[in-house]
Design a protein around this motif. Structure first.
Motif, PDB file in Angstrom:
ATOM      1  N   VAL A 126       0.878  -1.247   0.008  1.00  0.00           N
ATOM      2  CA  VAL A 126      -0.125  -0.115  -0.105  1.00  0.00           C
ATOM      3  C   VAL A 126       0.794   1.195   0.060  1.00  0.00           C
ATOM      4  O   VAL A 126       0.660   2.095  -0.670  1.00  0.00           O
ATOM      5  CB  VAL A 126      -0.945  -0.198   1.282  1.00  0.00           C
ATOM      6  N   VAL A 127       1.948   1.395   0.761  1.00  0.00           N
ATOM      7  CA  VAL A 127       2.772   2.503   0.910  1.00  0.00           C
ATOM      8  C   VAL A 127       3.381   2.784  -0.437  1.00  0.00           C
ATOM      9  O   VAL A 127       3.643   3.871  -0.802  1.00  0.00           O
ATOM     10  CB  VAL A 127       3.749   2.144   2.049  1.00  0.00           C
ATOM     11  N   VAL A 128       4.046   1.650  -1.069  1.00  0.00           N
ATOM     12  CA  VAL A 128       4.723   1.791  -2.224  1.00  0.00           C
ATOM     13  C   VAL A 128       3.879   2.487  -3.347  1.00  0.00           C
ATOM     14  O   VAL A 128       4.104   3.129  -4.107  1.00  0.00           O
ATOM     15  CB  VAL A 128       5.301   0.221  -2.777  1.00  0.00           C
ATOM     16  N   VAL A 129       2.540   1.601  -3.557  1.00  0.00           N
ATOM     17  CA  VAL A 129       1.712   2.050  -4.565  1.00  0.00           C
ATOM     18  C   VAL A 129       1.399   3.490  -4.425  1.00  0.00           C
ATOM     19  O   VAL A 129       1.094   4.374  -5.217  1.00  0.00           O
ATOM     20  CB  VAL A 129       0.366   1.111  -4.657  1.00  0.00           C
ATOM     21  N   SER A 130       1.181   3.976  -3.283  1.00  0.00           N
ATOM     22  CA  SER A 130       0.726   5.306  -2.922  1.00  0.00           C
ATOM     23  C   SER A 130       1.706   6.301  -3.009  1.00  0.00           C
ATOM     24  O   SER A 130       1.441   7.305  -3.752  1.00  0.00           O
ATOM     25  CB  SER A 130       0.297   5.454  -1.384  1.00  0.00           C
ATOM     26  N   ALA A 131       3.091   5.933  -2.924  1.00  0.00           N
ATOM     27  CA  ALA A 131       4.269   6.774  -3.295  1.00  0.00           C
ATOM     28  C   ALA A 131       4.331   6.825  -4.760  1.00  0.00           C
ATOM     29  O   ALA A 131       4.495   7.907  -5.224  1.00  0.00           O
ATOM     30  CB  ALA A 131       5.361   6.033  -2.750  1.00  0.00           C
ATOM     31  N   ALA A 132       4.223   5.810  -5.543  1.00  0.00           N
ATOM     32  CA  ALA A 132       4.005   5.810  -7.049  1.00  0.00           C
ATOM     33  C   ALA A 132       3.085   6.557  -7.414  1.00  0.00           C
ATOM     34  O   ALA A 132       3.417   7.517  -8.390  1.00  0.00           O
ATOM     35  CB  ALA A 132       4.034   4.476  -7.545  1.00  0.00           C
ATOM     36  N   LEU A 133       1.988   6.436  -6.974  1.00  0.00           N
ATOM     37  CA  LEU A 133       0.646   7.280  -7.435  1.00  0.00           C
ATOM     38  C   LEU A 133       1.163   9.213  -7.344  1.00  0.00           C
ATOM     39  O   LEU A 133       0.644   9.566  -8.030  1.00  0.00           O
ATOM     40  CB  LEU A 133      -0.538   7.075  -6.860  1.00  0.00           C
ATOM     41  N   PHE A 134       1.415   9.267  -6.033  1.00  0.00           N
ATOM     42  CA  PHE A 134       2.069  10.576  -5.581  1.00  0.00           C
ATOM     43  C   PHE A 134       2.899  11.107  -6.598  1.00  0.00           C
ATOM     44  O   PHE A 134       2.724  12.352  -7.200  1.00  0.00           O
ATOM     45  CB  PHE A 134       2.407  10.534  -4.156  1.00  0.00           C
ATOM     46  N   ILE A 135       4.091  10.442  -6.793  1.00  0.00           N
ATOM     47  CA  ILE A 135       5.079  10.621  -7.896  1.00  0.00           C
ATOM     48  C   ILE A 135       4.532  10.985  -9.043  1.00  0.00           C
ATOM     49  O   ILE A 135       4.764  11.996  -9.581  1.00  0.00           O
ATOM     50  CB  ILE A 135       6.371   9.831  -7.707  1.00  0.00           C
ATOM     51  N   MET A 136       3.833   9.884  -9.644  1.00  0.00           N
ATOM     52  CA  MET A 136       3.021  10.092 -11.181  1.00  0.00           C
ATOM     53  C   MET A 136       2.429  11.505 -11.058  1.00  0.00           C
ATOM     54  O   MET A 136       2.326  12.117 -11.965  1.00  0.00           O
ATOM     55  CB  MET A 136       2.252   8.972 -11.176  1.00  0.00           C
TER      56      MET A 136
END
Length: 77
Positions: free
Chosen positions: A51-61
């Motif tokens: 969840v943290v990795v996907v959230s960080a990826a979405l934020f960076i995107m």
């Protein structure tokens, strides 16, 4: 003199091997003391990481998208 040099080198090699063996025994003893997570805990920890990795990826995107649009609109580059 050459015989004593060889004997010293052999002793140094054997000392190194003994030290390595002692180190590996100590590592094994310390590894036995570790409190490993059970399956339920491991699943929960894995879910949190995903969840943290996907959230960080979405934020960076999203940040990249916004910044690239700002650059395109303002004509900076």
């Amino acid at each position: 003199m050459a015989a004593t040099d060889r004997a010293g080198k052999v002793a140094a090699r054997q000392g190194w091997v003994r030290q390595l063996g002692q180190y590996l025994r100590e590592v094994r003893a310390e590894a036995r003391k570790i409190a490993w997570p059970n399956r339920r805990e491991l699943t929960a920890y894995t879910a949190v990481v995903l969840v943290v990795v996907v959230s960080a990826a979405l934020f960076i995107m999203l940040a990249d998208l916004v910044i690239s649009q700002l650059i395109r609109v303002t004509g900076i580059l």
